[in-house]
Design a protein around this motif. Sequence first.
Motif, PDB file in Angstrom:
ATOM      1  N   ALA A  25       1.173   5.640   0.534  1.00 27.93           N
ATOM      2  CA  ALA A  25       0.394   7.007   0.931  1.00 27.93           C
ATOM      3  C   ALA A  25       0.871   7.746  -0.157  1.00 27.93           C
ATOM      4  O   ALA A  25       1.878   7.945   0.382  1.00 27.93           O
ATOM      5  CB  ALA A  25      -0.146   6.757   2.366  1.00 27.93           C
TER       6      ALA A  25
ATOM      7  N   ARG B  90       0.785  -0.908   0.003  1.00 30.13           N
ATOM      8  CA  ARG B  90      -0.049  -0.314   0.378  1.00 30.13           C
ATOM      9  C   ARG B  90       1.168   1.196   0.523  1.00 30.13           C
ATOM     10  O   ARG B  90       1.965   1.978   0.664  1.00 30.13           O
ATOM     11  CB  ARG B  90      -0.900  -0.159   1.450  1.00 30.13           C
ATOM     12  CG  ARG B  90      -2.311  -0.821   1.504  1.00 30.13           C
ATOM     13  CD  ARG B  90      -2.806  -1.584   2.452  1.00 30.13           C
ATOM     14  NE  ARG B  90      -1.267  -1.263   4.124  1.00 30.13           N
ATOM     15  CZ  ARG B  90      -1.654  -1.124   5.032  1.00 30.13           C
ATOM     16  NH1 ARG B  90      -2.843  -0.843   5.195  1.00 30.13           N
ATOM     17  NH2 ARG B  90      -0.831  -1.850   5.822  1.00 30.13           N
TER      18      ARG B  90
ATOM     19  N   HIS C 277       4.842   6.890  -0.161  1.00 34.24           N
ATOM     20  CA  HIS C 277       5.252   6.600   1.720  1.00 34.24           C
ATOM     21  C   HIS C 277       4.776   5.202   1.294  1.00 34.24           C
ATOM     22  O   HIS C 277       3.638   4.833   0.973  1.00 34.24           O
ATOM     23  CB  HIS C 277       4.350   7.014   2.654  1.00 34.24           C
ATOM     24  CG  HIS C 277       4.883   6.530   3.770  1.00 34.24           C
ATOM     25  ND1 HIS C 277       4.144   6.428   4.800  1.00 34.24           N
ATOM     26  CD2 HIS C 277       5.691   5.702   4.054  1.00 34.24           C
ATOM     27  CE1 HIS C 277       4.525   6.315   5.882  1.00 34.24           C
ATOM     28  NE2 HIS C 277       5.353   5.205   5.599  1.00 34.24           N
ATOM     29  N   CYS C 278       5.288   4.106   1.328  1.00 33.80           N
ATOM     30  CA  CYS C 278       5.948   2.911   1.550  1.00 33.80           C
ATOM     31  C   CYS C 278       5.177   2.379   2.793  1.00 33.80           C
ATOM     32  O   CYS C 278       6.059   2.272   3.591  1.00 33.80           O
ATOM     33  CB  CYS C 278       6.323   1.686   0.891  1.00 33.80           C
ATOM     34  SG  CYS C 278       5.226  -0.258   0.810  1.00 33.80           S
ATOM     35  N   LEU C 279       3.272   1.836   3.351  1.00 33.99           N
ATOM     36  CA  LEU C 279       3.044   1.524   4.611  1.00 33.99           C
ATOM     37  C   LEU C 279       3.904   0.217   5.389  1.00 33.99           C
ATOM     38  O   LEU C 279       4.069  -0.101   6.451  1.00 33.99           O
ATOM     39  CB  LEU C 279       1.462   1.145   4.843  1.00 33.99           C
ATOM     40  CG  LEU C 279       0.989   2.902   4.194  1.00 33.99           C
ATOM     41  CD1 LEU C 279      -0.065   2.824   4.114  1.00 33.99           C
ATOM     42  CD2 LEU C 279       1.106   4.278   4.535  1.00 33.99           C
ATOM     43  N   GLU C 280       3.877  -0.886   4.017  1.00 31.01           N
ATOM     44  CA  GLU C 280       4.825  -2.079   5.056  1.00 31.01           C
ATOM     45  C   GLU C 280       5.805  -1.661   5.297  1.00 31.01           C
ATOM     46  O   GLU C 280       6.084  -2.225   6.313  1.00 31.01           O
ATOM     47  CB  GLU C 280       4.250  -2.584   3.863  1.00 31.01           C
ATOM     48  CG  GLU C 280       2.901  -3.697   3.494  1.00 31.01           C
ATOM     49  CD  GLU C 280       2.114  -2.215   2.764  1.00 31.01           C
ATOM     50  OE1 GLU C 280       0.714  -2.729   3.235  1.00 31.01           O
ATOM     51  OE2 GLU C 280       2.413  -2.007   2.066  1.00 31.01           O
TER      52      GLU C 280
ATOM     53  N   ASP D 188       7.169   1.264   5.957  1.00 33.91           N
ATOM     54  CA  ASP D 188       8.006   2.578   5.512  1.00 33.91           C
ATOM     55  C   ASP D 188       9.151   2.888   5.175  1.00 33.91           C
ATOM     56  O   ASP D 188       9.647   3.575   6.285  1.00 33.91           O
ATOM     57  CB  ASP D 188       8.466   2.581   8.082  1.00 33.91           C
ATOM     58  CG  ASP D 188       8.661   4.204   8.061  1.00 33.91           C
ATOM     59  OD1 ASP D 188       7.026   4.952   7.431  1.00 33.91           O
ATOM     60  OD2 ASP D 188       8.517   3.823   8.954  1.00 33.91           O
TER      61      ASP D 188
END
Length: 53
Positions: A15, A13, A26-29, A31
């Motif tokens: 954002a 994911r 920003h790759c949430l998985e 960081d």
Amino acid sequence: MTTHPLQMEMPRRVAFYDHEDQWVAHCLEFDLVGCGETRDEALKLLTDALAPA
């Protein structure tokens, strides 16, 4: 599709943030972030950071 036994596909994911005059992807998985003047540039830099060496 043949894959190496040690490789695993995982959805990621992302954002997007408009920060000052830059875009941040920003790759949430993991960081991790990529920054650029456009969303596409920020995503490209993030994708490069996530690519296996």
